[in-house]
Design an enzyme around this catalytic site. Structure first.
Site, PDB file in Angstrom:
ATOM      1  CB  CYS A   1      -1.250   0.322   1.114  1.00 25.11           C
ATOM      2  SG  CYS A   1      -1.534   1.463   1.927  1.00 25.11           S
TER       3      CYS A   1
ATOM      4  CG  ASP B   1      -2.875  -3.263  -0.499  1.00 27.88           C
ATOM      5  OD1 ASP B   1      -3.001  -4.058   0.172  1.00 27.88           O
ATOM      6  OD2 ASP B   1      -2.252  -2.761  -1.419  1.00 27.88           O
TER       7      ASP B   1
END
Length: 156
Positions: free
Chosen positions: A54, A61
């Site tokens: 992120c 992620d």
């Protein structure tokens, strides 16, 4: 990154020991001649354990990435694609940037007849985000199966 209009055809990774690139921009994608040039067919790559970071929090992620393309003159060499996708592990980018960036780079360098990418991102903050991009309408005679990734349902 290859910026020419024609991809290199001398693979740099195939049969060689290769380290994971530090960033997507440093990754070299290799392309080889299409062994079935003139045929209309689909090639699919699925990366069910794709990771990036992120750009705001730095937290990881995770996504299931599916890349479908109808090749023209060349095909992407799978080891170089694996290394390219792995280079996102330390890349800070939003889901949209990662998904569309992968599709656009492959399309621009390889110049297939058609390409699509589905980024099926796992929830962060309770919201899954799916990102889809394609270069154009698919060729009329291309067999195009479903990407096979179910929508996220959580516990429901």
């Amino acid at each position: 990154m290859n910026t020419s209009s024609h991809p290199p055809l001398a693979p740099k990774h195939l049969g060689q020991s290769s380290e994971l690139p530090a960033a997507p921009e440093a990754a070299i994608l290799d392309y080889v001649p299409n062994p079935r040039k003139g045929e209309t067919y689909l090639i699919r790559f699925a990366a069910p354990e794709f990771t990036s970071l992120c750009p705001v929090t730095g937290q990881p992620d995770f996504a299931h990435i599916v890349i479908d393309y109808a090749p023209d003159d060349t095909i992407v060499e799978s080891k170089s694609l694996k290394l390219f996708l792995g280079s996102f592990r330390n890349h800070a980018g939003f889901h949209e940037d990662c998904t569309v960036g992968i599709g656009r780079r492959l399309f621009d360098e390889m110049q297939p007849k058609w390409l699509r990418i589905g980024g099926y991102w796992y929830p962060r903050g309770g919201i899954p985000i799916d990102v889809f991009w394609q270069s154009s309408a698919p060729p009329a005679d291309l067999w195009l199966p479903d990407q096979g990734v179910a929508p996220y349902r959580g516990r429901g």
